[in-house]
Write a protein that holds these residues in place. Structure first.
Motif, PDB file in Angstrom:
ATOM      1  N   UNK A 257       0.993  -1.119  -0.020  1.00  0.00           N
ATOM      2  CA  UNK A 257      -0.128   0.397  -0.462  1.00  0.00           C
ATOM      3  C   UNK A 257       1.288   1.248  -0.147  1.00  0.00           C
ATOM      4  N   UNK A 258       0.671   2.653  -0.685  1.00  0.00           N
ATOM      5  CA  UNK A 258       1.490   3.739  -0.925  1.00  0.00           C
ATOM      6  C   UNK A 258       1.584   4.233   0.899  1.00  0.00           C
ATOM      7  N   UNK A 259       2.242   5.095   0.643  1.00  0.00           N
ATOM      8  CA  UNK A 259       2.718   5.768   2.545  1.00  0.00           C
ATOM      9  C   UNK A 259       1.784   6.792   2.052  1.00  0.00           C
ATOM     10  N   UNK A 260       1.492   7.429   3.408  1.00  0.00           N
ATOM     11  CA  UNK A 260       0.006   7.994   3.610  1.00  0.00           C
ATOM     12  C   UNK A 260       0.189   9.963   2.421  1.00  0.00           C
ATOM     13  N   UNK A 261       1.571   9.680   2.348  1.00  0.00           N
ATOM     14  CA  UNK A 261       2.161  11.222   1.278  1.00  0.00           C
ATOM     15  C   UNK A 261       1.127  10.547   0.313  1.00  0.00           C
ATOM     16  N   UNK A 262       1.548   9.004  -0.203  1.00  0.00           N
ATOM     17  CA  UNK A 262       0.982   9.085  -1.876  1.00  0.00           C
ATOM     18  C   UNK A 262      -0.667   9.067  -1.345  1.00  0.00           C
ATOM     19  N   UNK A 263      -0.695   7.940  -0.371  1.00  0.00           N
ATOM     20  CA  UNK A 263      -2.535   8.458  -0.669  1.00  0.00           C
ATOM     21  C   UNK A 263      -2.934   9.486  -0.302  1.00  0.00           C
ATOM     22  N   UNK A 264      -2.540  10.179   0.058  1.00  0.00           N
ATOM     23  CA  UNK A 264      -3.356  11.803   0.366  1.00  0.00           C
ATOM     24  C   UNK A 264      -3.008  12.133  -0.767  1.00  0.00           C
ATOM     25  N   UNK A 265      -2.564  12.213  -1.153  1.00  0.00           N
ATOM     26  CA  UNK A 265      -1.695  12.914  -3.139  1.00  0.00           C
ATOM     27  C   UNK A 265      -2.308  12.860  -3.489  1.00  0.00           C
ATOM     28  N   UNK A 266      -2.622  11.460  -3.888  1.00  0.00           N
ATOM     29  CA  UNK A 266      -3.479  10.222  -4.407  1.00  0.00           C
ATOM     30  C   UNK A 266      -2.790   9.739  -6.153  1.00  0.00           C
ATOM     31  N   UNK A 267      -1.404   9.852  -5.364  1.00  0.00           N
ATOM     32  CA  UNK A 267      -0.310   9.469  -6.300  1.00  0.00           C
ATOM     33  C   UNK A 267      -0.018   7.892  -6.045  1.00  0.00           C
ATOM     34  N   UNK A 268       0.660   7.705  -7.601  1.00  0.00           N
ATOM     35  CA  UNK A 268       1.177   6.250  -7.878  1.00  0.00           C
ATOM     36  C   UNK A 268       2.594   6.077  -6.096  1.00  0.00           C
ATOM     37  N   UNK A 269       2.372   5.572  -5.862  1.00  0.00           N
ATOM     38  CA  UNK A 269       4.296   5.689  -4.525  1.00  0.00           C
ATOM     39  C   UNK A 269       5.360   5.290  -4.994  1.00  0.00           C
ATOM     40  N   UNK A 270       6.200   5.302  -5.555  1.00  0.00           N
ATOM     41  CA  UNK A 270       7.134   4.777  -6.506  1.00  0.00           C
ATOM     42  C   UNK A 270       8.552   4.071  -4.694  1.00  0.00           C
ATOM     43  N   UNK A 271       8.794   3.278  -5.627  1.00  0.00           N
ATOM     44  CA  UNK A 271      10.156   2.363  -4.989  1.00  0.00           C
ATOM     45  C   UNK A 271      10.842   3.476  -3.866  1.00  0.00           C
ATOM     46  N   UNK A 272      10.856   4.859  -4.187  1.00  0.00           N
ATOM     47  CA  UNK A 272      12.272   5.518  -3.944  1.00  0.00           C
ATOM     48  C   UNK A 272      11.080   6.911  -3.102  1.00  0.00           C
ATOM     49  N   UNK A 273       9.802   6.866  -2.634  1.00  0.00           N
ATOM     50  CA  UNK A 273       9.518   7.980  -2.319  1.00  0.00           C
ATOM     51  C   UNK A 273      10.010   8.234  -0.663  1.00  0.00           C
ATOM     52  N   UNK A 274      10.678   9.337  -1.808  1.00  0.00           N
ATOM     53  CA  UNK A 274      10.847  10.157  -0.229  1.00  0.00           C
ATOM     54  C   UNK A 274      10.587  10.272   1.150  1.00  0.00           C
ATOM     55  N   UNK A 275       9.345  10.036   1.252  1.00  0.00           N
ATOM     56  CA  UNK A 275       7.733  10.309   2.366  1.00  0.00           C
ATOM     57  C   UNK A 275       7.727   9.100   2.907  1.00  0.00           C
ATOM     58  N   UNK A 276       7.569   7.835   1.745  1.00  0.00           N
ATOM     59  CA  UNK A 276       7.973   6.436   2.689  1.00  0.00           C
ATOM     60  C   UNK A 276       7.778   6.106   3.762  1.00  0.00           C
ATOM     61  N   UNK A 277       9.525   6.368   4.268  1.00  0.00           N
ATOM     62  CA  UNK A 277      10.082   5.994   5.866  1.00  0.00           C
ATOM     63  C   UNK A 277       9.818   6.203   6.372  1.00  0.00           C
ATOM     64  N   UNK A 278       8.886   7.716   6.707  1.00  0.00           N
ATOM     65  CA  UNK A 278       8.425   9.002   7.489  1.00  0.00           C
ATOM     66  C   UNK A 278       7.030   9.212   7.638  1.00  0.00           C
ATOM     67  N   UNK A 279       6.811   8.765   7.008  1.00  0.00           N
ATOM     68  CA  UNK A 279       4.638   8.647   6.807  1.00  0.00           C
ATOM     69  C   UNK A 279       4.269   6.997   6.237  1.00  0.00           C
ATOM     70  N   UNK A 280       4.664   6.255   7.026  1.00  0.00           N
ATOM     71  CA  UNK A 280       3.559   4.990   6.866  1.00  0.00           C
ATOM     72  C   UNK A 280       1.870   5.377   6.534  1.00  0.00           C
ATOM     73  N   UNK A 281       1.729   4.238   6.056  1.00  0.00           N
ATOM     74  CA  UNK A 281      -0.086   4.461   5.452  1.00  0.00           C
ATOM     75  C   UNK A 281      -0.671   3.798   6.359  1.00  0.00           C
ATOM     76  N   UNK A 282      -0.625   3.397   7.662  1.00  0.00           N
ATOM     77  CA  UNK A 282      -0.780   3.491   9.054  1.00  0.00           C
ATOM     78  C   UNK A 282      -1.473   4.750   9.914  1.00  0.00           C
ATOM     79  N   UNK A 283      -0.668   5.708  10.099  1.00  0.00           N
ATOM     80  CA  UNK A 283      -1.114   7.074  10.341  1.00  0.00           C
ATOM     81  C   UNK A 283      -1.003   8.320   9.262  1.00  0.00           C
ATOM     82  N   UNK A 284      -1.896   8.016   8.588  1.00  0.00           N
ATOM     83  CA  UNK A 284      -2.194   9.367   7.482  1.00  0.00           C
ATOM     84  C   UNK A 284      -2.867  10.915   7.980  1.00  0.00           C
ATOM     85  N   UNK A 285      -3.241  10.244   9.825  1.00  0.00           N
ATOM     86  CA  UNK A 285      -3.073  12.009  10.081  1.00  0.00           C
ATOM     87  C   UNK A 285      -2.140  12.618  10.439  1.00  0.00           C
TER      88      UNK A 285
END
Length: 176
Positions: free
Chosen positions: A5-33
């Motif tokens: 599943x995409x990170x919280x950032x990509x999910x909120x911004x409705x974009x595909x979460x790339x493998x090297x997404x800069x947000x993914x390590x810091x904004x996990x999908x289980x903490x969208x707030x």
């Protein structure tokens, strides 16, 4: 992130979460707030720029700071965390003043107890009058009056608007 599943950032911004997404390590999908509030206050592109300008080992701390500041800005849009810091500094200052007053009162009580246990002083040949000011802080001070060897303490508060005796620390005072 590939197939997960995409990170919280990509999910909120409705974009595909790339493998090297800069947000993914810091904004996990289980903490969208967490990302939602940072995005609302700072904007995703600003956060992206900030993270890219930092070394990888500092990014987690930067995200924690951004989340903290974003939450503070939501509570206080004008001052943010500076308002909270100022409030806490004011409380520390007040508590330090109260502690200084308490220490002065303890000292006075100890001196009173020592006086009651000590033999009475010899009668004075002449009355001499000395005053000693003991400053507690910039607004409070003790006035120690020594009349014939008997110390008397009175606590004063000084401020720009008034000067009054706030609380006598001993029943006797200079004015009675």
């Amino acid at each position: 992130m590939g197939g997960s599943s995409p990170c919280a950032s990509c999910k909120l911004l409705r974009r595909r979460c790339a493998k090297d997404c800069i947000f993914a390590p810091y904004f996990p999908p289980d903490d969208p707030h967490k990302f939602a509030i940072v995005h609302k206050v700072f904007g995703a592109s600003n956060v992206n720029k900030m993270l890219q300008e930092l070394p990888v080992h500092q990014r987690a701390d930067a995200v924690s700071s951004l989340v903290y500041e974003a939450n503070a800005r939501m509570r206080d849009p004008v001052y943010g965390c500076v308002g909270a810091i100022s409030y806490l500094q004011s409380q520390v200052s007040q508590l330090q003043m109260q502690l200084a007053v308490a220490h002065a009162e303890i000292l006075c009580y100890q001196m009173q107890q020592e006086e009651s246990l000590a033999p009475p002083p010899p009668p004075p040949h002449h009355h001499h009058h000395q005053q000693q000011v003991v400053e507690i802080d910039d607004k409070h001070f003790l006035l120690q009056n020594s009349l014939a060897g008997m110390p008397q303490f009175t606590k004063f508060t000084s401020s720009s608007s008034f000067n009054v005796v706030q609380e006598p620390l001993k029943r006797e005072s200079l004015w009675t």
